[in-house]
Enzyme design. Structure first.
Site, short mmCIF file in Angstrom:
data_model
loop_
_atom_site.label_atom_id
_atom_site.label_comp_id
_atom_site.label_asym_id
_atom_site.label_seq_id
_atom_site.Cartn_x
_atom_site.Cartn_y
_atom_site.Cartn_z
N ALA A 17 18.40 7.33 -2.41
CA ALA A 17 17.24 7.18 -1.52
C ALA A 17 17.62 6.46 -0.22
O ALA A 17 18.55 5.67 -0.18
CB ALA A 17 16.14 6.41 -2.23
N ARG A 50 12.38 -1.02 3.31
CA ARG A 50 13.40 -1.45 2.37
C ARG A 50 12.89 -1.68 0.95
O ARG A 50 13.69 -1.90 0.04
CB ARG A 50 14.04 -2.76 2.86
CG ARG A 50 13.04 -3.92 2.89
CD ARG A 50 13.68 -5.24 3.21
NE ARG A 50 14.61 -5.69 2.20
CZ ARG A 50 14.26 -6.26 1.06
NH1 ARG A 50 12.99 -6.45 0.77
NH2 ARG A 50 15.16 -6.63 0.19
N THR A 59 11.26 -0.01 -1.69
CA THR A 59 11.70 0.83 -2.81
C THR A 59 13.21 0.81 -2.92
O THR A 59 13.78 0.75 -4.01
CB THR A 59 11.23 2.28 -2.61
OG1 THR A 59 9.84 2.26 -2.30
CG2 THR A 59 11.44 3.10 -3.86
N GLY A 71 9.42 4.26 5.08
CA GLY A 71 8.11 3.85 5.59
C GLY A 71 7.94 3.81 7.09
O GLY A 71 6.91 4.21 7.61
N GLU A 72 8.93 3.31 7.81
CA GLU A 72 8.74 3.13 9.25
C GLU A 72 8.91 4.40 10.08
O GLU A 72 8.17 4.63 11.02
CB GLU A 72 9.70 2.06 9.78
CG GLU A 72 9.39 0.66 9.29
CD GLU A 72 10.51 -0.30 9.63
OE1 GLU A 72 11.63 -0.09 9.10
OE2 GLU A 72 10.29 -1.21 10.42
N GLY A 90 3.08 2.25 -1.93
CA GLY A 90 3.49 2.81 -3.22
C GLY A 90 4.93 2.42 -3.54
O GLY A 90 5.51 2.89 -4.52
N GLY A 108 0.81 -1.22 0.00
CA GLY A 108 0.00 0.00 0.00
C GLY A 108 0.83 1.26 0.00
O GLY A 108 0.36 2.34 -0.34
#
Ligand code: FES
Ligand code: FES
Lengths: 164, 757
Positions: B711, B517, B519, B715-716, B477, B475
């Site tokens: 990058a 991790r 992406t 997320g976290e 992306g 979810g």
């Protein structure tokens, strides 16, 4: 088993379904009619993922007995637009980045649609949108982009309504 | 290629799966069904700790529509688990928590399955339970009497009710405490929190004629689920196929096996497809929530507020099985060190068994628990020393090239920039704009988990590309992000990249949708695959164009050499006829940075890979009578290295903060005498649209050496700082620090009352 016939219109199509008395509208939509866009989670009217429009009004289909909707018209997410003809809300949800896992999104879009339909031509404030969607849980987005999407769609709908 | 010339990467492009999700066409694991499918349900223990004297399934088995019942006696006696192999499918001779699986039933309808559960008779003999983790450390009661016989990762140090114990030691903390200007000691506690994904855990299993079981489920880690299922079913892994049609959120709660094993075992027993989906009640009593914890923290400072030494202990309550508890607890040690230079550290983590639900790895496991303690204490010290909390942080934050807690070197450090930007945005100069209103700040660092990723990329005859990855799009992306990297490298548009579903039988290995991790690693694997495809295309084009490979580049979906060019589509068609097609296998692995192993003991994640830095600032008001908190503004400055798709990065920040606000203010799985008191979504309070302010994101880009285009993991981190930032703002507004999560209105009101009296 004591099954009964249910007459129901789903997304403009009439259906006759044999139902058991304890079945919910959600069960009928998902298991009998195959409208899988209507999601299931809590089954206790607490999360909103199962929201559909019943005669235009947003309701939680997980606690509504199917037998109670005899003769009613139901709109599910599949009924408001398709990939080639997206509803302005669907379009805005994609554009604004309001979709993550997407599991809450059908319920969210239908909740928003019912809200916008009740207030035709209006451009609701962000707080009004917030209140309107508060019954649907989204764990992914933090709601900001969902509110962006509803506001964007409301603007466009109001604009196209004004033109007509 | 420099970032500002990117055509696809770095742009706010719509995700690849958006249209399916807004039209209801996207298929989730919960939507999956097969003809003749049975419905499975699980009988769960009503006792917190008890011997199981007898299970009588005869009445249930005789019911019309019941097709199969299984208990521990019917299945291979296997113990599984990541750190400690202590877990069984069903309770064996004893139930270890209320909600422990005892038996499973498959029937022709859910209603029949439920009635069958009610007809199973279980005879228990209660044992003395252990609910308090600190008591469990001292008690003679053993939750796992045979713990010594269990296998575990060699790094894990165990003892009786302790499932894992790790340490970080730097310098001489005792000496530093002895000569410090001041020493502070505090105790904090945090609560059990459910990941709250909206699609419950669900699996449908079916066995084919070759004895291969296929499981359609919503796991975040298909390959881990495959391996675990193979162990449970006592099969070679190749005979277990795990596929993820679509997944409605995970946040770490769907990393480890959930209901897949029940579905597979029931399907084997009944020779029919079986679907098992958890109910809300099962989610809140028997899923894999974030552990509750207790953090004891002691800090020594000099007169100017420099951190001289910190020592401390985190006790993580992992419930009846270790789950990810030992790792979670150990990671807390790096979080407790924080993005700070500290003369000496002496930290210890303890993961302990209790008779409560087993727990998992909710987003940034240990991050918010340890950060809440660490960052609230910084503010407490600043207040005592008469320092501005921002200034106190700026005096202590790490700079480029400073050593981290494990002796690794901090690189591409941006913590000062994040702190300053968050503070400026919230209007830090005015911390108490009015009575009952205050501002708080907190910062942290976090790893980008490495692990390997493989992708296959195939060029289709129309010039589009197909990306086959074993990584699940949960979810965030993330896969759209990886596809942007791939499109960029192949001179394609994002809409030219088709992404297949995940299937362990067809996809190359991926370490999974975890640890910020996806992406990062899948993106790196896409870079490698694109480079291999360029080689293949250039070789083929060299023949077609009669031009040297050195002159070639990809441009606008063509291989171009000087004034000659040939389209990628044409090359794909030529290769199909004469070369088996253009296809590449790209891989990525992020090796751990160098560190000093003498500092770190028994730690499954001894050093952090490509860390990110971030700061949160909040402006809130507290109702002086009721203690109710209203968040006025919330700002995040997060270093993402390079923003591959800013829209979905903001999405991660906004969503992570919302979860953090929940953990800070309202979310808690409440236990009383071993029973969960709020196992429904009304009483377990996750934030609604009314509870979350408009979160403001400031994206900081300080390139990493290892990620695609620089990058870092994204997320976290956003859910780490909210409890601390909010706690500090509550203190600024009221003068008192609630030191336990969630900081409910009742707790705040009580603290204010104590202060006034
Ligand atoms: S499934 Fe109907 S409200 Fe949750
Ligand atoms: S997008 Fe995942 S729950 Fe809303």
């Amino acid at each position: 088993m004591n099954r009964k016939i249910l007459n129901i219109v789903v997304n403009g199509e009439s259906h006759q379904v044999l139902i058991e008395p304890h079945w919910t509208l959600l069960q009928v939509l998902r298991n009998e009619i195959g409208m899988m866009g209507t999601k299931e989670n809590c089954l206790e009217a607490e999360c909103g993922v199962c929201t559909v429009l019943l005669d235009g009004k947003a309701i939680n289909s997980c606690i509504l007995l199917a037998a109670q909707v005899e003769g009613c018209s139901v709109t599910t997410i599949e009924g408001i637009g398709d990939p080639e003809h997206l509803h302005p809300l669907q379009e805005a949800f994609i554009e604004c980045g309001a979709v993550q896992c997407g599991y809450c999104i059908p319920g969210m879009i239908l909740t928003a649609k019912s809200f916008l339909d009740e207030n035709p031509g209006c451009r609701p404030s962000r707080d009004e949108i917030r209140e309107a969607i508060a019954g649907t849980l989204c764990r992914c987005t933090g709601y900001r982009k969902i509110i962006d999407a509803v506001a964007t769609a409301a603007d466009r709908i109001a604009l196209s309504g004004a033109k007509q | 290629m420099s970032a500002h010339t990117h055509r696809v990467a770095g742009h706010r492009l719509p995700r690849r799966d958006g249209v399916g999700k807004v039209t209801g066409k996207h298929v989730y694991a919960a939507d999956f069904k097969l003809p003749g499918m049975l419905y499975g349900r699980v009988l769960r223990s009503t006792r917190a700790h008890a011997l199981i004297k007898k299970i009588d399934t005869s009445r249930a088995a005789a019911m019309a529509g019941v097709r199969g019942i299984i208990t521990s006696a019917d299945i291979p006696q296997i113990r599984y688990g990541t750190a400690v192999r202590d877990t069984t499918v069903f309770a064996t001779d004893r139930a270890l928590f209320t909600g422990h699986a005892i038996a499973a039933v498959a029937a022709t309808s859910l209603e029949i399955a439920e009635r069958a559960l009610a007809a199973i008779e279980v005879e228990y003999e209660d044992l003395p339970p252990l609910f308090d983790p600190e008591e469990a450390l001292k008690s003679d009661i053993r939750i796992h009497p045979d713990w010594e016989t269990y296998k575990a990762l060699p790094i894990i140090s165990r003892n009786r009710n302790i499932a894992g114990q790790a340490r970080i030691r730097v310098g001489d903390a005792e000496a530093a405490f002895a000569k410090a200007h001041k020493v502070y000691e505090h105790r904090f506690s945090t609560a059990l929190q459910h990941p709250g994904y909206t699609e419950p855990r669900v699996a449908t299993a079916d066995w084919d004629a070759n004895g291969i079981v296929t499981v359609w489920c919503n796991t975040q880690l298909p390959f881990d689920t495959q391996t675990t299922l193979a162990e449970i079913l006592d099969l070679p892994a190749a005979r277990v196929r795990v596929t993820v049609p679509g997944i409605g959120g995970g946040f770490g709660g769907k990393l480890r096996i959930g209901v897949e094993h029940f579905a597979a075992l029931l399907a084997r027993k009944t020779a029919r497809p079986v679907k098992v989906m958890s109910t809300s009640e099962e989610e809140l009593t028997a899923a894999l929530p974030r552990q509750a914890s207790i953090v004891l923290l002691k800090t020594a400072v000099d007169k100017e507020g420099h951190l001289l030494a910190r020592s401390g202990r985190i006790i993580v309550d992992c419930g009846a099985y270790a789950g990810s508890g030992p790792g979670t607890a150990a990671i807390a040690l790096q979080v407790m060190a924080g993005p700070y230079k500290t003369g000496a550290l002496a930290f210890e983590s303890i993961a302990v068994y209790t008779n409560k639900v087993h727990s998992g790895s909710f987003r940034a496991p240990a991050g918010p628990m340890a950060n809440f303690a660490m960052e609230c204490q910084i503010d407490m010290i600043a207040k005592d020393l008469g320092l501005d909390p921002l200034e106190m942080r700026l005096r202590n934050v790490v700079k480029e090239g400073d050593p981290g807690p494990s002796g690794e070197i901090h690189r591409s450090v941006s913590i000062e920039e994040c702190l300053r930007k968050a503070a400026d945005a919230i209007g830090w100069h005015d911390r108490n704009p009015e009575p009952g209103r205050g501002k708080g700040i907190a910062c942290s660092w976090w790893m980008t988990t490495g692990g390997s990723s493989g992708v296959y990329v195939k060029i289709n005859p129309d010039g589009s590309a197909t990306l086959v990855s074993g990584a699940v799009e949960i979810g965030t992306g993330a896969i759209t992000g990886a596809a942007q990297v791939l499109a960029e490298e192949l001179s394609l548009d994002l809409t030219d990249i088709n992404v297949t579903g995940v299937d362990t039988q067809a996809a190359p290995f991926d370490f999974g949708a975890q640890g910020s991790r996806t992406t990062f690693s899948v993106g790196n694997a896409c870079l490698a695959a694109a480079s291999e495809l360029r080689r293949q295309m250039f070789e083929l084009a060299a023949k077609q164009l009669e031009a040297p490979i050195e002159d070639m580049k990809l441009q606008d979906k063509h291989v171009v050499a000087g004034n000659k060019s040939i389209s990628i589509a044409e090359l794909a068609r030529i290769s199909r006829l004469a070369g088996g097609g253009l296809i590449a296998h790209g891989t990525a692995i992020s090796p751990a940075p160098a560190y000093d192993p003498t500092r770190v003991q028994n730690h499954p994640l001894p050093v952090w890979n490509t860390p990110s830095y971030h700061a949160h600032a909040v402006d809130l008001s507290v109702d002086q009578a009721t203690g109710k908190v209203t968040i006025n503004r919330y700002v995040v400055a997060q270093d993402v290295g390079y923003a591959i798709n800013p829209t979905y990065i903001e999405g991660q920040i906004e969503g992570g903060v919302a979860q953090g606000i929940g953990q800070a203010l309202s979310e808690e799985i409440v236990y009383q005498d071993g029973c969960v008191m709020n196992a429904n979504l009304t009483d377990y309070k996750m934030p609604t649209a009314m509870d979350v302010p408009e979160i403001e994101s400031i994206i900081v880009e300080c390139r990493s050496a290892a990620g695609p285009y620089g990058a870092k993991g994204v997320g976290e981190p956003p859910c780490i700082e909210p409890p601390a930032a909010i706690g500090n703002a509550i203190a600024a507004a009221t003068g008192c620090w609630p030191n336990s999560l969630p900081m409910t209105a009742e707790k705040i009101a009580a603290a204010m009352q104590v202060q006034h009296s």
